[in-house]
Motif scaffolding. Structure first.
Motif, mmCIF file in Angstrom:
data_model
loop_
_atom_site.group_PDB
_atom_site.id
_atom_site.type_symbol
_atom_site.label_atom_id
_atom_site.label_comp_id
_atom_site.label_asym_id
_atom_site.label_seq_id
_atom_site.Cartn_x
_atom_site.Cartn_y
_atom_site.Cartn_z
ATOM 1 N N ILE A 34 0.833 -1.206 0.000
ATOM 2 C CA ILE A 34 0.000 0.000 0.000
ATOM 3 C C ILE A 34 0.863 1.250 0.000
ATOM 4 C CG2 ILE A 34 -1.613 1.356 1.391
ATOM 5 C CD1 ILE A 34 -2.903 -1.284 2.245
ATOM 6 N N ILE A 35 1.900 1.260 0.835
ATOM 7 C CA ILE A 35 2.801 2.414 0.883
ATOM 8 C C ILE A 35 3.532 2.575 -0.446
ATOM 9 C CG2 ILE A 35 4.842 3.382 2.014
ATOM 10 C CD1 ILE A 35 3.924 2.005 4.589
ATOM 11 N N ALA A 36 3.929 1.464 -1.046
ATOM 12 C CA ALA A 36 4.614 1.517 -2.341
ATOM 13 C C ALA A 36 3.697 2.071 -3.431
ATOM 14 C CB ALA A 36 5.113 0.129 -2.725
ATOM 15 N N LEU A 37 2.416 1.707 -3.371
ATOM 16 C CA LEU A 37 1.464 2.205 -4.364
ATOM 17 C C LEU A 37 1.276 3.710 -4.275
ATOM 18 C CD1 LEU A 37 -1.325 -0.537 -4.233
ATOM 19 C CD2 LEU A 37 0.230 -0.071 -6.131
ATOM 20 N N TYR A 38 1.487 4.260 -3.082
ATOM 21 C CA TYR A 38 1.287 5.700 -2.888
ATOM 22 C C TYR A 38 2.253 6.530 -3.726
ATOM 23 C CZ TYR A 38 1.182 10.249 -0.646
ATOM 24 O OH TYR A 38 1.106 11.606 -0.409
ATOM 25 N N VAL A 39 3.454 5.997 -3.952
ATOM 26 C CA VAL A 39 4.467 6.765 -4.684
ATOM 27 C C VAL A 39 4.359 6.566 -6.193
ATOM 28 C CG1 VAL A 39 6.049 6.654 -2.728
ATOM 29 C CG2 VAL A 39 6.195 4.912 -4.516
ATOM 30 N N VAL A 40 3.451 5.703 -6.636
ATOM 31 C CA VAL A 40 3.264 5.491 -8.075
ATOM 32 C C VAL A 40 2.443 6.638 -8.646
ATOM 33 C CG1 VAL A 40 2.319 3.969 -9.841
ATOM 34 C CG2 VAL A 40 3.370 2.990 -7.797
ATOM 35 N N PRO A 41 2.957 7.382 -9.609
ATOM 36 C CA PRO A 41 2.199 8.514 -10.167
ATOM 37 C C PRO A 41 0.961 8.045 -10.918
ATOM 38 C CG PRO A 41 4.193 8.116 -11.438
ATOM 39 C CD PRO A 41 4.276 7.239 -10.228
ATOM 40 N N PHE A 42 -0.095 8.846 -10.842
ATOM 41 C CA PHE A 42 -1.352 8.472 -11.479
ATOM 42 C C PHE A 42 -1.196 8.367 -12.991
ATOM 43 C CE2 PHE A 42 -5.337 9.826 -13.538
ATOM 44 C CZ PHE A 42 -6.166 8.793 -13.112
ATOM 45 N N GLU A 43 -0.324 9.202 -13.572
ATOM 46 C CA GLU A 43 -0.141 9.193 -15.022
ATOM 47 C C GLU A 43 0.320 7.835 -15.535
ATOM 48 O OE1 GLU A 43 -0.305 13.226 -13.618
ATOM 49 O OE2 GLU A 43 0.876 11.480 -12.994
ATOM 50 N N SER A 44 1.077 7.103 -14.723
ATOM 51 C CA SER A 44 1.559 5.791 -15.155
ATOM 52 C C SER A 44 0.445 4.745 -15.158
ATOM 53 C CB SER A 44 2.695 5.321 -14.242
ATOM 54 O OG SER A 44 2.232 5.132 -12.921
ATOM 55 N N MET A 45 -0.637 5.012 -14.440
ATOM 56 C CA MET A 45 -1.766 4.074 -14.398
ATOM 57 C C MET A 45 -2.922 4.517 -15.286
ATOM 58 S SD MET A 45 -1.938 3.230 -10.307
ATOM 59 C CE MET A 45 -2.264 4.948 -9.866
ATOM 60 N N LEU A 46 -2.769 5.646 -15.935
ATOM 61 C CA LEU A 46 -3.880 6.242 -16.679
ATOM 62 C C LEU A 46 -4.394 5.330 -17.788
ATOM 63 C CD1 LEU A 46 -5.570 8.835 -16.901
ATOM 64 C CD2 LEU A 46 -3.907 9.670 -18.552
ATOM 65 N N ILE A 47 -3.511 4.849 -18.637
ATOM 66 C CA ILE A 47 -3.927 4.018 -19.772
ATOM 67 C C ILE A 47 -4.485 2.670 -19.305
ATOM 68 C CG2 ILE A 47 -3.142 2.835 -21.850
ATOM 69 C CD1 ILE A 47 -1.218 5.130 -22.335
ATOM 70 N N PRO A 48 -3.797 1.932 -18.413
ATOM 71 C CA PRO A 48 -4.389 0.666 -17.926
ATOM 72 C C PRO A 48 -5.737 0.878 -17.253
ATOM 73 C CG PRO A 48 -2.071 0.786 -17.336
ATOM 74 C CD PRO A 48 -2.441 2.135 -17.858
ATOM 75 N N LEU A 49 -5.859 1.955 -16.486
ATOM 76 C CA LEU A 49 -7.122 2.220 -15.806
ATOM 77 C C LEU A 49 -8.227 2.532 -16.807
ATOM 78 C CD1 LEU A 49 -8.480 2.509 -13.041
ATOM 79 C CD2 LEU A 49 -7.814 4.918 -13.040
ATOM 80 N N TYR A 50 -7.892 3.268 -17.852
ATOM 81 C CA TYR A 50 -8.879 3.579 -18.888
ATOM 82 C C TYR A 50 -9.344 2.304 -19.593
ATOM 83 C CZ TYR A 50 -11.000 5.466 -23.090
ATOM 84 O OH TYR A 50 -11.880 5.746 -24.109
ATOM 85 N N ILE A 51 -8.401 1.388 -19.862
ATOM 86 C CA ILE A 51 -8.753 0.124 -20.522
ATOM 87 C C ILE A 51 -9.721 -0.678 -19.650
ATOM 88 C CG2 ILE A 51 -7.839 -2.088 -21.321
ATOM 89 C CD1 ILE A 51 -5.272 -0.599 -22.111
#
Length: 281
Positions: free
Chosen positions: A117-134
């Motif tokens: 959970i703590i590691a996920l906090y530092v992941v920028p939203f932009e890097s998840m944008l395309i997978p999340l959109y899919i």
């Protein structure tokens, strides 16, 4: 006496410095509000300190933005209020329960889950944008409210915030509830939640402000006007050939009202929650 005099002078200087710094930070907001009350031709006519003096005050900009046929401002405000409120309400429930399980209900792998959970906090939203959109597109949620709400209910930061606060709650309160026959679910709602108002208010404020000003994700998944949020709706005011800056300033001023209100009503709990979550654990 000389020491007390120096101390008083130091307090005065510190107070003046804080006031000056506060005015510096609030200056853009003041200019925006004052500009929204000026006629279109007067907004950029006066520069410098004169820009902060209201002249020829009018409400035409607010009337135009609220009752214009070009922008359905009330509907945009409703879309934003509804989606952000759902994120806050469901987010408080989900994130607090997750944090309570990690702190009070120790189970195999709980420490590993916390690290993830703590590691996920530092992941920028932009890097998840395309997978999340899919994923959202696979569910058929494009131009639907779930696309604006569901992906943001779980928050790594809020889970960690709740965890830090829950670690400071005395175990004696839970033990007393258990002696009275309460199960973990009853203990959470009847003991933990009533004693955690500051952190709930803090999480609510931070979540509301963060998603109220969100632009990128709504722009992608809410392309239809029926579900368009206020931040995206305001952007369409810049699409006109003749940009009406007075109307834009009025719209932006109106969008700050919910943020100001939530800070006014929850300010006391917010400061206490930030302090408690930061020093405990």
């Amino acid at each position: 006496m000389r020491h007390q005099t120096k101390k008083k002078i130091g307090k005065v200087v510190t107070t003046l410095a804080i006031l000056l710094l506060g005015l510096l930070f609030i200056a853009p907001l003041l200019w925006m509000i004052i500009a929204s009350l000026k006629p279109e031709t007067m907004i950029f006519k006066d520069m410098g300190l004169a820009a902060f003096l209201p002249k020829d005050v009018t409400l035409d900009n607010y009337i135009q933005i609220l009752f214009s046929d070009r922008v359905n401002f009330f509907h945009y405000i409703w879309n934003s209020l509804f989606s952000v409120s759902m994120i806050v309400i469901f987010g408080l429930i989900v994130n607090s329960l997750c944090a309570y399980a990690l702190v009070k209900l120790k189970f195999p792998g709980s420490d590993l889950i916390l690290i993830v959970i703590i590691a996920l906090y530092v992941v920028p939203f932009e890097s998840m944008l395309i997978p999340l959109y899919i994923v959202v597109n696979k569910f058929g949620w494009i131009n639907e409210y779930p696309a604006l709400i569901v992906p943001f209910i779980a928050s790594a930061f809020n889970i960690f915030l709740f965890r830090q606060f829950f670690m400071g709650i005395p175990k004696e309160l839970e033990e007393a509830a258990m002696l009275d026959g309460a199960n973990p679910w009853q203990t959470f709602w009847k003991v933990i939640v009533p004693n955690s108002k500051p952190v709930f208010a803090t999480a609510a404020i931070l979540t509301f402000v963060s998603h109220w000003s969100d632009f990128m994700w709504p722009l992608i998944v809410a392309t239809d006007e029926s579900i368009r949020t206020v931040q995206v709706g305001i952007q369409y005011l810049f699409a006109d050939k003749n940009i009406a800056y007075g109307e834009i300033m009025a719209a932006l001023s109106l969008t700050t009202i919910p943020v100001i209100l939530i800070f006014v009503f929850f300010q006391r709990y917010y400061v206490q929650g930030i302090t408690s979550s930061g020093v405990k654990g």
